[in-house]
Write a protein that holds these residues in place. Structure first.
Motif, short mmCIF file in Angstrom:
data_model
loop_
_atom_site.label_atom_id
_atom_site.label_comp_id
_atom_site.label_asym_id
_atom_site.label_seq_id
_atom_site.Cartn_x
_atom_site.Cartn_y
_atom_site.Cartn_z
N GLN A 51 97.01 53.06 47.61
CA GLN A 51 96.17 53.33 48.79
C GLN A 51 97.02 53.84 49.95
O GLN A 51 96.58 54.67 50.74
CB GLN A 51 95.40 52.08 49.23
CG GLN A 51 94.44 52.36 50.39
CD GLN A 51 93.65 51.14 50.81
OE1 GLN A 51 93.40 50.24 50.00
NE2 GLN A 51 93.24 51.09 52.06
N THR A 55 96.40 57.43 51.74
CA THR A 55 96.13 57.38 53.17
C THR A 55 97.20 58.11 53.98
O THR A 55 96.91 58.80 54.95
CB THR A 55 95.99 55.93 53.65
OG1 THR A 55 94.99 55.26 52.87
CG2 THR A 55 95.58 55.88 55.12
N ASP A 58 96.43 61.61 53.62
CA ASP A 58 95.30 61.92 54.50
C ASP A 58 95.82 62.24 55.91
O ASP A 58 95.48 63.26 56.52
CB ASP A 58 94.36 60.71 54.53
CG ASP A 58 93.15 60.88 55.44
OD1 ASP A 58 93.19 61.69 56.39
OD2 ASP A 58 92.15 60.19 55.21
N THR A 83 90.39 54.31 47.53
CA THR A 83 89.91 54.09 48.89
C THR A 83 90.43 55.15 49.85
O THR A 83 89.69 55.69 50.67
CB THR A 83 90.30 52.69 49.39
OG1 THR A 83 89.77 51.71 48.49
CG2 THR A 83 89.76 52.44 50.78
N GLY A 84 91.72 55.48 49.75
CA GLY A 84 92.27 56.49 50.63
C GLY A 84 91.69 57.86 50.35
O GLY A 84 91.47 58.67 51.27
N ASN A 87 88.14 57.91 51.68
CA ASN A 87 88.18 58.02 53.15
C ASN A 87 88.41 59.47 53.57
O ASN A 87 87.75 60.00 54.47
CB ASN A 87 89.29 57.14 53.71
CG ASN A 87 89.22 57.00 55.22
OD1 ASN A 87 88.54 56.14 55.75
ND2 ASN A 87 89.92 57.88 55.94
N ASP A 91 85.72 62.11 55.60
CA ASP A 91 86.17 62.72 56.85
C ASP A 91 86.55 64.20 56.67
O ASP A 91 87.12 64.80 57.58
CB ASP A 91 87.35 61.94 57.43
CG ASP A 91 86.93 60.61 58.02
OD1 ASP A 91 85.71 60.37 58.14
OD2 ASP A 91 87.81 59.80 58.36
N ASP A 404 92.19 52.33 63.61
CA ASP A 404 91.81 51.68 62.36
C ASP A 404 90.32 51.37 62.46
O ASP A 404 89.54 52.27 62.72
CB ASP A 404 92.67 50.44 62.12
CG ASP A 404 92.77 50.10 60.64
OD1 ASP A 404 93.46 50.83 59.91
OD2 ASP A 404 92.16 49.10 60.22
N PRO A 427 89.40 56.76 61.32
CA PRO A 427 88.75 56.72 60.00
C PRO A 427 87.25 56.62 60.23
O PRO A 427 86.72 55.56 60.54
CB PRO A 427 89.32 55.44 59.38
CG PRO A 427 89.60 54.55 60.56
CD PRO A 427 89.92 55.44 61.72
N LEU A 430 84.17 56.53 56.10
CA LEU A 430 84.32 55.33 55.28
C LEU A 430 84.78 54.15 56.13
O LEU A 430 84.63 53.00 55.72
CB LEU A 430 85.32 55.58 54.15
CG LEU A 430 85.23 54.67 52.93
CD1 LEU A 430 83.89 54.84 52.23
CD2 LEU A 430 86.36 54.93 51.95
N THR A 432 87.80 52.79 56.95
CA THR A 432 88.64 51.99 56.06
C THR A 432 89.64 51.14 56.82
O THR A 432 90.45 51.66 57.59
CB THR A 432 89.41 52.92 55.11
OG1 THR A 432 88.47 53.71 54.38
CG2 THR A 432 90.28 52.13 54.15
N PHE A 435 93.70 52.07 57.35
CA PHE A 435 93.93 53.51 57.52
C PHE A 435 95.08 53.77 58.47
O PHE A 435 96.01 54.52 58.16
CB PHE A 435 92.65 54.18 58.05
CG PHE A 435 92.86 55.59 58.53
CD1 PHE A 435 92.89 56.64 57.63
CD2 PHE A 435 93.04 55.87 59.89
CE1 PHE A 435 93.09 57.95 58.08
CE2 PHE A 435 93.24 57.16 60.34
CZ PHE A 435 93.26 58.21 59.43
#
Length: 600
Positions: A51, A55, A58, A83-84, A87, A91, A404, A427, A430, A432, A435
């Protein structure tokens, strides 16, 4: 000439001017690690959890505007990265995920870590709900073509992640270099659509004829980097601007026509301006729930009073939540240029609204004044408003902040002025946890000359503290400001407001607040760190951290004060139903405002 696919893949990434690959090892990608080790242009950033890789990638893509690269193992490696990647998808962040897979000749035989519940070699199906495309390499000669398509797809239209699932034997196969010849030719960029002149003229005319127009901006304006074009149109026609969470930074929060964030975290003043607009030009926004007060009519938007114009790069978003008089698919930078050009032809003298500018100025002055007592308060644990005030006084205007979830996102978007484009990263879709702590790694690698920080809660930071190891290993000088209220504070506030307890949301042992000593944890990783003991000490510690030119963590005990909310979010009416609301629809009278509960 024959050459290993892994080596040709590295050559391809180098030609794309890729600087970093974020990843975590596994037996399916060792051949790729070998090829990366030989590269003089690519740096592999090894993390301790996938993750963090996705992230950080990202954050890198947000900072550069180009597709970042993630490399991971199959099975748990792929699912940990989920998850990352999701996310980034929500976005609209471009990314290419290269995932190792089971050997192609062992599909369905239960090779180690194979996912095959519904079909053999099925792991790439996991990503289908949130990537733009999920490829699996079944024929080695098609690998070059799929690579090219993946990067172009990730960066074009509405940007987003693309997955390439690579059976591990493919990395170790040799193919003729002629198959990669096509990737040496042509351009890497795809030209985006623009508004035709007639549509631009119609939009300009509607804005000029409107009595109370508003331009409502979302993250699409940031992604298209349409900052200059937006400001020029706003200044020429003197149209006030409202924004979503993700639209922050597209126009300075100090601009005289910037109203601020709408919806649940918007104020009555801002929501009233958008609810009573006769024309709204929506730019790069989905008119999503939190920004639209759960679509309760008349709270933030009202399609009985307002004619909507919506421009987006993604046709699926046009008219999704509000009927449109004009819906257009276009790059926003090009669209705003065209609208301004037509506006200058129709009304060359422009429009002035001095009374409106004075009204906005008076509102902003009063809003800031109302926050001054708590922002200057020296109580300890600190108030979140005091933390934001001290950060703003020290942090350069061009520094980059990754938020975050909770106060450090919602409160920042509402109360923290961002004046430089691209210096705030939330973020959004999602939302998250974790993040901010990882995204700053990628942002700093992309912008080594900028100060890069995260404002993150203790709950968010606790999800993946091994970001500290990556920052130390690669000497990435970022600053974590851990706003520590010993709880998942936002949810604790929501639960307390509706159920009068905070079960499952606060951190305690024997009834006393508990958290790891984050500063000591950071020191154990070799990271410089301090825990704030008095409100008066925070600003100096923060300044020291910024100037240290090394990774630095600050643990800041903070009071759990909810973000003020004037808008509406339907979840409050689900927990505590109101007589005038049924299934998210007002059935009589006006919507009651929320009980100033910050929710996530």
């Amino acid at each position: 000439m024959n050459k290993l696919i892994s080596e040709q893949l590295v050559d391809y990434l180098e030609r794309r001017d890729t600087k970093y690959v974020f990843g975590l090892c596994g037996h399916t990608v060792i051949a790729m690690l070998d090829a990366l080790e030989k590269s003089e242009k690519l740096q592999y950033i090894s993390v301790r959890h996938e993750q963090i890789a996705s992230t950080a990638a990202d954050g890198y893509a947000r900072a550069t505007g180009r597709a970042s690269v993630v490399m991971c193992h199959l099975g748990p490696g792929l699912t940990n990265a989920t998850t990352g990647v999701a996310n980034a998808s929500l976005d609209s962040i471009p990314m290419v995920v290269i995932a190792g897979d089971v050997p192609s000749y062992y599909y369905g035989k239960h090779p180690h870590q194979e996912v095959n519940m519904h079909s053999d070699g099925d792991q790439y199906e996991i990503y289908k709900p949130f990537v733009k495309r999920a490829f699996r390499i079944d024929t080695p000669e098609l690998f070059p073509d799929i690579l090219d398509r993946a990067f172009r797809l990730a960066e074009s239209g509405r940007p987003g992640p693309v997955l390439i699932s690579v059976p591990m034997d493919m990395f170790s196969r040799e193919i003729d270099t002629k198959y990669f010849e096509k990737t040496f030719k042509g351009t890497l960029d795809t030209i985006k659509p623009a508004l035709d002149r007639n549509t631009a003229k119609r939009i300009a005319q509607m804005l000029i004829d409107a009595k109370n127009p508003v331009i409502h901006i979302g993250g699409g304006v940031v992604l298209s980097k349409a900052f200059k074009e937006l400001e020029e149109l706003v200044d020429f026609l003197n149209i006030p601007v409202s924004r979503t969470l993700m639209g922050q930074g597209a126009l300075s929060d100090k601009h005289p026509l910037m109203l601020g964030m709408t919806g649940f975290w918007g104020t009555d003043f801002i929501n009233n301006k958008t609810a009573n607009a006769d024309v709204i030009l929506g730019l790069g926004t989905r008119f999503a729930e939190a920004d639209s007060s759960s679509w309760y009519k008349g709270v933030t938007f009202n399609d009985d009073k307002t004619k909507f114009i919506q421009i987006d790069i993604d046709p699926v978003e046009i008219g999704r939540n509000y009927p449109v008089e004009i819906g257009a698919v276009s790059d926003l930078k090009l669209a705003l240029e065209a609208i301004l050009e037509e506006a200058k032809i129709i009304k060359p003298e422009g429009i002035q609204r001095p009374k409106l500018i004075e009204e906005i100025k008076a509102y902003k002055t009063e809003f800031k004044k109302s926050n001054e007592p708590i922002a200057n308060d020296s109580r300890f644990p600190m108030t979140p408003q005091r933390i934001l005030k001290d950060v703003r006084e020290v942090l350069p205007e061009d520094a980059v902040i990754c938020t975050d979830v909770g106060w450090n996102k919602n409160g920042v978007a509402q109360q923290f002025d961002i004046t430089e484009p691209g210096t705030i990263m939330h973020p959004g879709g999602l939302a998250t946890m974790g993040f901010g702590s990882a995204a700053i790694l990628g942002v700093k690698l992309a912008k080594p000359d900028k100060k890069v920080i995260t404002l993150i809660g203790d709950g968010g930071f606790g999800t993946n503290p091994s970001v500290l190891a990556t920052a130390k290993e690669y000497n990435i000088p970022v600053v974590w400001v851990v706003m520590n209220n010993y709880a998942f504070g936002t949810i604790a506030g929501l639960e307390g407001a509706h159920y009068k307890h905070n079960f499952g949301t606060v951190f305690k042992i024997d009834g006393k607040p508990y958290n790891p000593e984050w500063a000591e944890v950071a020191k154990a990783y070799g990271i410089k760190a301090k825990k704030v003991e008095r409100a008066e000490d925070f600003e100096a510690i923060f300044e020291e951290a910024l100037n240290s030119n090394e990774p630095y963590l600050i643990d800041v005990p903070m009071e759990n004060i909810p973000v003020p909310t004037d808008g509406i979010w339907n979840i409050n009416d689900i927990y505590t139903p109101k007589d005038n609301v049924k299934d998210g629809v007002l059935i009589s009278g006006e919507a009651e405002r929320s009980d100033h509960v910050s929710t996530e």
